[in-house]
Design a protein around this motif. Structure first.
Motif, PDB file in Angstrom:
ATOM      1  N   GLU A  32      75.759   8.460  37.904  1.00  0.00           N
ATOM      2  CA  GLU A  32      77.146   8.768  38.274  1.00  0.00           C
ATOM      3  C   GLU A  32      77.647   9.963  37.466  1.00  0.00           C
ATOM      4  O   GLU A  32      78.307  10.858  38.006  1.00  0.00           O
ATOM      5  N   SER A  33      77.279  10.013  36.166  1.00  0.00           N
ATOM      6  CA  SER A  33      77.693  11.156  35.345  1.00  0.00           C
ATOM      7  C   SER A  33      77.034  12.445  35.834  1.00  0.00           C
ATOM      8  O   SER A  33      77.647  13.519  35.818  1.00  0.00           O
ATOM      9  N   GLN A  34      75.772  12.324  36.305  1.00  0.00           N
ATOM     10  CA  GLN A  34      75.090  13.507  36.846  1.00  0.00           C
ATOM     11  C   GLN A  34      75.732  13.963  38.158  1.00  0.00           C
ATOM     12  O   GLN A  34      75.856  15.173  38.425  1.00  0.00           O
ATOM     13  N   LEU A  35      76.143  13.007  38.975  1.00  0.00           N
ATOM     14  CA  LEU A  35      76.806  13.340  40.242  1.00  0.00           C
ATOM     15  C   LEU A  35      78.118  14.075  39.988  1.00  0.00           C
ATOM     16  O   LEU A  35      78.398  15.111  40.626  1.00  0.00           O
ATOM     17  N   ALA A  59      66.985  16.915  39.161  1.00  0.00           N
ATOM     18  CA  ALA A  59      66.618  18.006  38.251  1.00  0.00           C
ATOM     19  C   ALA A  59      66.493  19.300  39.059  1.00  0.00           C
ATOM     20  O   ALA A  59      65.913  19.302  40.150  1.00  0.00           O
ATOM     21  N   MET A  60      67.011  20.403  38.508  1.00  0.00           N
ATOM     22  CA  MET A  60      67.187  21.605  39.312  1.00  0.00           C
ATOM     23  C   MET A  60      66.580  22.854  38.665  1.00  0.00           C
ATOM     24  O   MET A  60      66.564  22.992  37.442  1.00  0.00           O
ATOM     25  N   GLY A  61      66.117  23.753  39.511  1.00  0.00           N
ATOM     26  CA  GLY A  61      65.718  25.078  39.054  1.00  0.00           C
ATOM     27  C   GLY A  61      64.336  25.155  38.442  1.00  0.00           C
ATOM     28  O   GLY A  61      63.572  24.190  38.411  1.00  0.00           O
ATOM     29  N   HIS A  62      64.018  26.343  37.934  1.00  0.00           N
ATOM     30  CA  HIS A  62      62.691  26.616  37.388  1.00  0.00           C
ATOM     31  C   HIS A  62      62.308  25.660  36.260  1.00  0.00           C
ATOM     32  O   HIS A  62      61.146  25.266  36.152  1.00  0.00           O
ATOM     33  N   THR A  63      63.264  25.327  35.416  1.00  0.00           N
ATOM     34  CA  THR A  63      62.949  24.457  34.274  1.00  0.00           C
ATOM     35  C   THR A  63      63.581  23.079  34.413  1.00  0.00           C
ATOM     36  O   THR A  63      63.649  22.320  33.444  1.00  0.00           O
ATOM     37  N   GLN A  64      64.045  22.767  35.642  1.00  0.00           N
ATOM     38  CA  GLN A  64      64.479  21.421  35.995  1.00  0.00           C
ATOM     39  C   GLN A  64      65.582  20.877  35.087  1.00  0.00           C
ATOM     40  O   GLN A  64      65.462  19.817  34.487  1.00  0.00           O
ATOM     41  N   PHE A  65      66.683  21.612  35.040  1.00  0.00           N
ATOM     42  CA  PHE A  65      67.876  21.137  34.333  1.00  0.00           C
ATOM     43  C   PHE A  65      68.522  20.002  35.123  1.00  0.00           C
ATOM     44  O   PHE A  65      68.647  20.076  36.340  1.00  0.00           O
ATOM     45  N   ILE A  66      68.958  18.959  34.415  1.00  0.00           N
ATOM     46  CA  ILE A  66      69.828  17.986  35.050  1.00  0.00           C
ATOM     47  C   ILE A  66      71.251  18.562  34.995  1.00  0.00           C
ATOM     48  O   ILE A  66      71.550  19.437  34.177  1.00  0.00           O
ATOM     49  N   TYR A  70      72.977  21.509  32.608  1.00  0.00           N
ATOM     50  CA  TYR A  70      73.415  22.783  33.191  1.00  0.00           C
ATOM     51  C   TYR A  70      74.819  23.131  32.703  1.00  0.00           C
ATOM     52  O   TYR A  70      75.071  24.252  32.241  1.00  0.00           O
ATOM     53  N   LEU A  71      75.743  22.178  32.806  1.00  0.00           N
ATOM     54  CA  LEU A  71      77.122  22.463  32.391  1.00  0.00           C
ATOM     55  C   LEU A  71      77.197  22.837  30.912  1.00  0.00           C
ATOM     56  O   LEU A  71      78.004  23.674  30.506  1.00  0.00           O
ATOM     57  N   ALA A  72      76.337  22.224  30.104  1.00  0.00           N
ATOM     58  CA  ALA A  72      76.390  22.446  28.660  1.00  0.00           C
ATOM     59  C   ALA A  72      75.693  23.732  28.222  1.00  0.00           C
ATOM     60  O   ALA A  72      76.138  24.386  27.269  1.00  0.00           O
ATOM     61  N   TYR A  73      74.615  24.129  28.910  1.00  0.00           N
ATOM     62  CA  TYR A  73      73.765  25.189  28.359  1.00  0.00           C
ATOM     63  C   TYR A  73      73.479  26.365  29.302  1.00  0.00           C
ATOM     64  O   TYR A  73      72.993  27.404  28.845  1.00  0.00           O
ATOM     65  N   ALA A  74      73.754  26.236  30.586  1.00  0.00           N
ATOM     66  CA  ALA A  74      73.409  27.321  31.505  1.00  0.00           C
ATOM     67  C   ALA A  74      74.214  28.583  31.200  1.00  0.00           C
ATOM     68  O   ALA A  74      75.395  28.514  30.844  1.00  0.00           O
ATOM     69  N   VAL A  75      73.549  29.738  31.323  1.00  0.00           N
ATOM     70  CA  VAL A  75      74.193  31.021  31.034  1.00  0.00           C
ATOM     71  C   VAL A  75      73.947  32.006  32.183  1.00  0.00           C
ATOM     72  O   VAL A  75      72.946  31.918  32.900  1.00  0.00           O
ATOM     73  N   SER A  87      67.553  30.555  42.018  1.00  0.00           N
ATOM     74  CA  SER A  87      66.983  31.767  42.601  1.00  0.00           C
ATOM     75  C   SER A  87      65.503  31.901  42.273  1.00  0.00           C
ATOM     76  O   SER A  87      65.013  31.362  41.276  1.00  0.00           O
ATOM     77  N   ASN A  88      64.771  32.655  43.097  1.00  0.00           N
ATOM     78  CA  ASN A  88      63.373  32.974  42.772  1.00  0.00           C
ATOM     79  C   ASN A  88      63.288  33.836  41.523  1.00  0.00           C
ATOM     80  O   ASN A  88      62.256  33.868  40.861  1.00  0.00           O
ATOM     81  N   ASP A  89      64.366  34.564  41.218  1.00  0.00           N
ATOM     82  CA  ASP A  89      64.443  35.321  39.966  1.00  0.00           C
ATOM     83  C   ASP A  89      64.723  34.324  38.844  1.00  0.00           C
ATOM     84  O   ASP A  89      65.767  33.679  38.820  1.00  0.00           O
ATOM     85  N   PRO A  90      63.793  34.154  37.898  1.00  0.00           N
ATOM     86  CA  PRO A  90      63.959  33.112  36.883  1.00  0.00           C
ATOM     87  C   PRO A  90      64.829  33.497  35.691  1.00  0.00           C
ATOM     88  O   PRO A  90      64.937  32.727  34.741  1.00  0.00           O
ATOM     89  N   THR A  91      65.471  34.681  35.736  1.00  0.00           N
ATOM     90  CA  THR A  91      66.158  35.191  34.557  1.00  0.00           C
ATOM     91  C   THR A  91      67.184  34.206  33.994  1.00  0.00           C
ATOM     92  O   THR A  91      67.150  33.851  32.814  1.00  0.00           O
ATOM     93  N   ASP A  92      68.126  33.770  34.820  1.00  0.00           N
ATOM     94  CA  ASP A  92      69.163  32.862  34.331  1.00  0.00           C
ATOM     95  C   ASP A  92      68.568  31.519  33.895  1.00  0.00           C
ATOM     96  O   ASP A  92      69.014  30.920  32.903  1.00  0.00           O
ATOM     97  N   ALA A  93      67.553  31.042  34.620  1.00  0.00           N
ATOM     98  CA  ALA A  93      66.945  29.752  34.273  1.00  0.00           C
ATOM     99  C   ALA A  93      66.272  29.814  32.911  1.00  0.00           C
ATOM    100  O   ALA A  93      66.419  28.901  32.087  1.00  0.00           O
ATOM    101  N   LEU A  94      65.530  30.884  32.645  1.00  0.00           N
ATOM    102  CA  LEU A  94      64.839  31.000  31.361  1.00  0.00           C
ATOM    103  C   LEU A  94      65.836  31.220  30.226  1.00  0.00           C
ATOM    104  O   LEU A  94      65.685  30.660  29.137  1.00  0.00           O
ATOM    105  N   ALA A  95      66.869  32.027  30.487  1.00  0.00           N
ATOM    106  CA  ALA A  95      67.886  32.249  29.454  1.00  0.00           C
ATOM    107  C   ALA A  95      68.642  30.957  29.161  1.00  0.00           C
ATOM    108  O   ALA A  95      68.985  30.668  28.009  1.00  0.00           O
ATOM    109  N   SER A  96      68.881  30.166  30.183  1.00  0.00           N
ATOM    110  CA  SER A  96      69.572  28.891  29.995  1.00  0.00           C
ATOM    111  C   SER A  96      68.717  27.935  29.172  1.00  0.00           C
ATOM    112  O   SER A  96      69.225  27.211  28.306  1.00  0.00           O
ATOM    113  N   THR A  97      67.427  27.952  29.423  1.00  0.00           N
ATOM    114  CA  THR A  97      66.516  27.110  28.651  1.00  0.00           C
ATOM    115  C   THR A  97      66.466  27.572  27.203  1.00  0.00           C
ATOM    116  O   THR A  97      66.415  26.755  26.268  1.00  0.00           O
TER     117      THR A  97
END
Length: 273
Positions: A32-35, A59-66, A70-75, A87-97
C-alpha cells in the motif's frame, strides 16, 4: 544485473500490480505504501501511467527501484526536468542508484573487496562478518593480497563465498552498501567484480569449485537432520545456515579430517549421506 543490462526492465503495469498486492494482504501495508508512492510519482509528472511499467512487484527501471526508493533518491541527471528511470537511456537510473549508494555510505576510491590468499593451516573460524581487522592485521595472520599488499582501506572481514576451496576476499564497508540493494553475497561480488573489470582490473585468480553448488532449502534441512543424528547438534532444523549449524559443520569436518571452513556444501551433504 537487476534488468539484464537494461534489456528487461519489466512490462507489468505498476499501479495495477501494486494495487493487487496491497489488496492481497500478505504484505498489504508495504505494498500500500508503494502504491501511494507510485501515485505520487505520476502526480509529479516524471512519467505517464502508460510508461510506468516494471516487475510484478512494482520494481522499476534499469536498476529496479521500488517507488518509495524512487521518491527518496531518484535524480534528474540529464536536466530535462524528469527523473526518467524507464527510458532506454540509463543516465537518470544510474545517477539515481549512485545517489542511493552515496546516501548509505559509499566511500569513493575504496574497493568493495580485494581478493586474498590464505596461508596453510589458516583458522577458518576467523572468516565471519563479525570479525573485522585492518589489512595490516590480516597480513600478520598470513592473509595477503593476490596482487600484493592490501592498502589500508579500513576494517575488513574475511569472506569465503565458496568455502575453503574457492576464492577468498577481504571485504570493506562498500560491500555492505551494495548489500543494501540485495543481500546475496553472489550478487554483491557480481556487481563489485564487474565494476573492477570495467576499470581494467584483473579476473578473480582462484579456482571455483564448479562441481559444487548452494544447497536448496530442503537440502539444508536434510543436512541439519543428518548432522544432529551423527552427534553434531544444530539446535534445530529450520533450513537456515546460521552460527550453530556452521559450528556443527566445522565439528563434523574436524572429525573427518577435512578443512574446517564451516561451508555447508553439496559435497558435504553427500558425505553425510
Amino acid at each position: 544485473l537487476e534488468s539484464a543490462y537494461g534489456s528487461y526492465k519489466g512490462d507489468n503495469d505498476v499501479i495495477q500490480s501494486l494495487a493487487t498486492l496491497a489488496y492481497d494482504g500478505r504484505r498489504g501495508k508495504f505494498f500500500e505504501s508503494q502504491l501511494i508512492a507510485a501515485l505520487k510519482i505520476l502526480q509529479n509528472g516524471d512519467t505517464s501511467p502508460r510508461n510506468m511499467t516494471g516487475s510484478w512487484a512494482g520494481a522499476m527501471g534499469h536498476t529496479q527501484f521500488i517507488p518509495t526508493s524512487y521518491l527518496a533518491y531518484a535524480v534528474d541527471f540529464t536536466g530535462d526536468g524528469k527523473r526518467d528511470i524507464w527510458s532506454n537511456d540509463p543516465t537518470d537510473a544510474l545517477a539515481s542508484t549512485a545517489a542511493y549508494l552515496a546516501r548509505f555510505g559509499w566511500q569513493s576510491n575504496v574497493p568493495w573487496g580485494v581478493e586474498v590468499r590464505l596461508p596453510r593451516g589458516f583458522n577458518y573460524g576467523l572468516a565471519t562478518r563479525k570479525i573485522k581487522k585492518s589489512p595490516a592485521e590480516w597480513a600478520k595472520l598470513g592473509v595477503t593480497g593476490v596482487s600484493g599488499a592490501v592498502p589500508n582501506y579500513g576494517p575488513a572481514s574475511l569472506l569465503l563465498p565458496a568455502g575453503g576451496q574457492g576464492a577468498a576476499f577481504l571485504i570493506f564497508k562498500n560491500f555492505s552498501v551494495i548489500e543494501r540493494y540485495n543481500t546475496a553475497d553472489a550478487y554483491v561480488i557480481g556487481v563489485g567484480h564487474l565494476s573492477d573489470r570495467i576499470k581494467g582490473g584483473p579476473a578473480i585468480k582462484a579456482q571455483w569449485p564448479r562441481g559444487d553448488r548452494a544447497l536448496t532449502f530442503k537440502e539444508r534441512k536434510e543436512m541439519q537432520r543428518r548432522l544432529t543424528r551423527k552427534g553434531f547438534d544444530t539446535q534445530g532444523v529450520d533450513g537456515k545456515i546460521g552460527p550453530l549449524t556452521i559450528d556443527a559443520v566445522r565439528a563434523f569436518q574436524r572429525s573427518e579430517g577435512m578443512v574446517e571452513d564451516g561451508y555447508a556444501s553439496l559435497s558435504l551433504l553427500k558425505r553425510l549421506r
